[in-house]
Motif scaffolding. Sequence first.
Motif, short mmCIF file in Angstrom:
data_model
loop_
_atom_site.label_atom_id
_atom_site.label_comp_id
_atom_site.label_asym_id
_atom_site.label_seq_id
_atom_site.Cartn_x
_atom_site.Cartn_y
_atom_site.Cartn_z
N GLY A 185 0.98 -1.20 -0.15
CA GLY A 185 -0.03 -0.01 0.13
C GLY A 185 0.77 1.23 -0.05
N LYS A 186 2.30 1.27 0.20
CA LYS A 186 3.24 2.37 0.03
C LYS A 186 3.16 2.78 -1.40
CE LYS A 186 6.00 0.64 4.03
NZ LYS A 186 5.62 1.58 5.27
N GLU A 187 2.94 4.27 -1.40
CA GLU A 187 2.94 4.98 -2.57
C GLU A 187 4.46 4.57 -3.32
OE1 GLU A 187 1.50 7.13 -4.83
OE2 GLU A 187 -0.57 6.20 -3.59
N THR A 188 5.52 4.52 -2.41
CA THR A 188 6.85 4.25 -3.32
C THR A 188 7.12 2.82 -3.71
OG1 THR A 188 7.51 4.17 -1.25
CG2 THR A 188 8.35 6.14 -2.26
N VAL A 189 6.03 1.82 -3.14
CA VAL A 189 6.29 0.64 -3.59
C VAL A 189 5.60 0.41 -5.00
CG1 VAL A 189 5.54 -2.02 -2.90
CG2 VAL A 189 6.56 -0.28 -1.04
N GLN A 190 4.37 0.87 -4.89
CA GLN A 190 3.73 0.85 -6.44
C GLN A 190 4.51 1.65 -7.11
OE1 GLN A 190 -0.17 2.43 -5.28
NE2 GLN A 190 0.21 1.51 -3.09
N ASN A 191 5.13 2.75 -6.74
CA ASN A 191 6.03 3.34 -7.83
C ASN A 191 7.25 2.62 -8.49
OD1 ASN A 191 5.94 5.84 -9.24
ND2 ASN A 191 5.41 6.91 -7.35
N ILE A 192 7.41 1.50 -7.79
CA ILE A 192 8.73 0.67 -8.29
C ILE A 192 8.04 -0.02 -9.79
CG2 ILE A 192 9.82 -1.48 -8.47
CD1 ILE A 192 9.59 -1.13 -5.27
N LEU A 193 6.83 -0.22 -9.90
CA LEU A 193 6.06 -0.61 -11.17
C LEU A 193 6.04 0.58 -12.17
CD1 LEU A 193 3.09 -2.44 -9.36
CD2 LEU A 193 4.99 -3.44 -10.27
N ALA A 194 5.79 1.68 -11.61
CA ALA A 194 5.60 2.75 -12.55
C ALA A 194 7.00 2.94 -13.23
CB ALA A 194 5.27 4.12 -12.08
N LEU A 195 8.28 3.07 -12.34
CA LEU A 195 9.43 3.23 -12.73
C LEU A 195 9.82 2.10 -13.74
CD1 LEU A 195 12.41 4.44 -11.92
CD2 LEU A 195 12.76 2.46 -10.73
N ARG A 196 9.58 0.93 -13.32
CA ARG A 196 10.26 -0.29 -14.38
C ARG A 196 9.23 -0.22 -15.82
NH1 ARG A 196 10.49 -5.69 -12.17
NH2 ARG A 196 11.14 -6.04 -14.60
N PHE A 197 7.88 0.24 -15.68
CA PHE A 197 6.86 -0.40 -16.64
C PHE A 197 6.45 0.69 -17.25
CE2 PHE A 197 6.54 -4.19 -13.98
CZ PHE A 197 7.60 -4.97 -14.57
N ALA A 198 6.86 2.10 -16.72
CA ALA A 198 6.22 3.13 -17.64
C ALA A 198 7.22 3.87 -18.27
CB ALA A 198 5.69 4.48 -16.56
N GLY A 200 10.76 3.40 -20.83
CA GLY A 200 11.53 2.55 -21.74
C GLY A 200 12.89 2.19 -21.41
N ILE A 201 13.60 3.29 -20.75
CA ILE A 201 15.22 3.39 -20.80
C ILE A 201 15.65 2.11 -19.72
CG2 ILE A 201 15.48 5.78 -21.47
CD1 ILE A 201 15.50 6.63 -18.50
N PHE A 202 14.89 2.11 -18.71
CA PHE A 202 15.47 1.05 -17.85
C PHE A 202 15.51 -0.58 -18.12
CE2 PHE A 202 13.80 4.68 -15.18
CZ PHE A 202 15.03 5.40 -15.03
N GLU A 203 14.22 -0.68 -18.97
CA GLU A 203 13.98 -2.18 -19.06
C GLU A 203 15.14 -2.84 -19.67
OE1 GLU A 203 12.15 -4.58 -17.97
OE2 GLU A 203 12.55 -6.05 -19.64
N GLU A 255 8.60 -10.08 -14.24
CA GLU A 255 8.40 -9.74 -15.65
C GLU A 255 7.11 -8.72 -15.79
OE1 GLU A 255 10.45 -10.68 -18.17
OE2 GLU A 255 11.42 -11.78 -16.50
N PRO A 256 7.26 -8.02 -16.88
CA PRO A 256 6.15 -7.01 -17.20
C PRO A 256 4.61 -7.56 -17.39
CG PRO A 256 8.01 -6.44 -18.56
CD PRO A 256 8.26 -7.98 -17.88
N PRO A 257 3.77 -7.40 -16.46
CA PRO A 257 2.82 -7.89 -16.62
C PRO A 257 1.86 -7.38 -18.10
CG PRO A 257 2.50 -6.59 -14.72
CD PRO A 257 3.76 -6.37 -15.43
N ALA A 258 1.19 -8.26 -18.60
CA ALA A 258 0.70 -7.70 -19.92
C ALA A 258 -0.52 -6.83 -19.75
CB ALA A 258 0.02 -8.96 -20.78
N LEU A 259 -1.26 -6.89 -18.65
CA LEU A 259 -2.25 -5.97 -18.36
C LEU A 259 -2.00 -5.50 -16.92
CD1 LEU A 259 -5.09 -8.02 -19.76
CD2 LEU A 259 -4.27 -5.98 -20.84
N PHE A 260 -2.57 -4.31 -16.58
CA PHE A 260 -2.50 -3.78 -15.16
C PHE A 260 -3.70 -4.31 -14.54
CE2 PHE A 260 -2.10 -0.36 -11.88
CZ PHE A 260 -1.14 -1.35 -11.24
#
Length: 494
Positions: A185-198, A200-203, A255-260
């Motif tokens: 539920g922590k914002e910053t934990v959910q932001n790991i998903l945004a960082l990785r999957f929003a 293109g440069i890190f993947e 791995e990146p999920p296909a859908l959120f």
Amino acid sequence: MNSQIIVIFGASGDLTKRKLMPSLYWLYKHNRLNASFALLGIGRTPYTDETYREFIEKQLPLFAAPTELDAISVSNFLQHIFYYSMDPADKEAYAELKARLKMLDQQISNPGNYLYYLATPPSLYGVIPKYLQNVGLNIEIGEQTRRIIVEKPFGYHLSSAQELNYIYNSVFREDQIYRIDHFLGKETVQNILALRFANGIFEPLWNRNYIDHVEVTAVENLGIEERGGFYDKSGALRDMVQNHLIQLVALTAMEPPALFNADSFRNEVVKVYQALKPLTNEQIKSQVIRGQYTTAHSEAHIIKGYREEKNVDPLSRTETFVATKLYIDNWRWGGVPFFIRTGKQMPTKVTEIIIHFKPTPHSLFKGMAGNSSLNSMIIRIQPNEGIVLKFGLKVPGSNFEIKQVSMDFTYDRLGGSPVGDAYAKLLEDCMLGESTLFTRSDAVEASWKYFDPILALWENDPCMPLYGYPAGTWGPLEADNIMGTDYAWTNPCK
Ligand code: BG6
């Protein structure tokens, strides 16, 4: 949001006071609850509605953010709170609970939507769903919603987790069950998903070809406070590692999920757990270090050792610190060590993930002044939430002196709408029927499957070491050994 009654089992307990009530108050104050919601506290303490409201009124200022507290909102919030005194372990009491809920339904015009929150000792986790079922409180008729949130630890080992899953799945459908892990539920934990999957440069870099090793640290500078009874039966591995830390590993490694959506996301989490490389007994001995804090004397004061804490066995062998190395046996992560550690009574409270990238294949500036420029990315979960990217640059001057610099981003710069604490987010999600950030039955079992042999060895082999560390230090020195000669723990700044 539907109208609903939130039924809290364990209504006078620590979790209710510290987290649930402040979070529900926050949701209420920010108009995130249906106008006709009610909160029914359940417990053995013989409160009435009135005296329970008084109890909550006294507790709220201790645990809610002071900036959120105002007399009118608190007083209006309290009007939504009710209490029903019963022993949750008493099967016979549930028929009357049902009658009480029906009355409350009429009072607030609720069509029978109930959300049960199990904030009780874990020994009641298996009992309450069965007793709810006995009187039909699990059954949804028509559009009704009946959901249940259960706290961690979900089971004490694999077999008890399987038994609990069996009970829950025979009383509720999986989509009615919300196994909560507040880290998600922590914002910053959910932001790991945004960082990785929003982005293109890190993947392209996010794999064994470019990442050398990963550190996950969640340390605290407090002891076990008033929770000796619970903690002494759990220990750091059950309290932090099997759930919170391994979730952080999963978000970093998945791995990146296909859908959120709930299923796609949770499918990928489970795959990470299933790929954890099992440890042999020999590896457990050398790669899983457990510690227990001991008394520390400083000039200013004395910090009690764990065995002197209230409700702790004076001969306790419960660990308050764990450091370990694990591998994820799959194509992306083969051979990359993940070092994770947690501890109570450490020098500071920090949760962070550090991605250490591999060095350049050729050291062009070797032998010149300055340090080598190792690249790393620090994902700061708390406090000072943010992301720091470290890389080398030339120091101005005639030499090629390379210095490591940081590019910092802090989350408070993002703005956005006000967010409550992790519990507020997860309670709201559950009320909306959104289960993405809750743990699915197969994930709990896959995680236990990995940690079970460690707990079994600790429990059954009296020769397994438990290292002492003085309160206020970074844990036993033996934890450094699992890093080998190539790596060292990064101790976060105080
Ligand atoms: C809880 C553990 O789940 O997480 C506690 O039971 C621990 O022992 C806490 O202190 C840490 O959470 P946070 O959000 O304060 O980092």
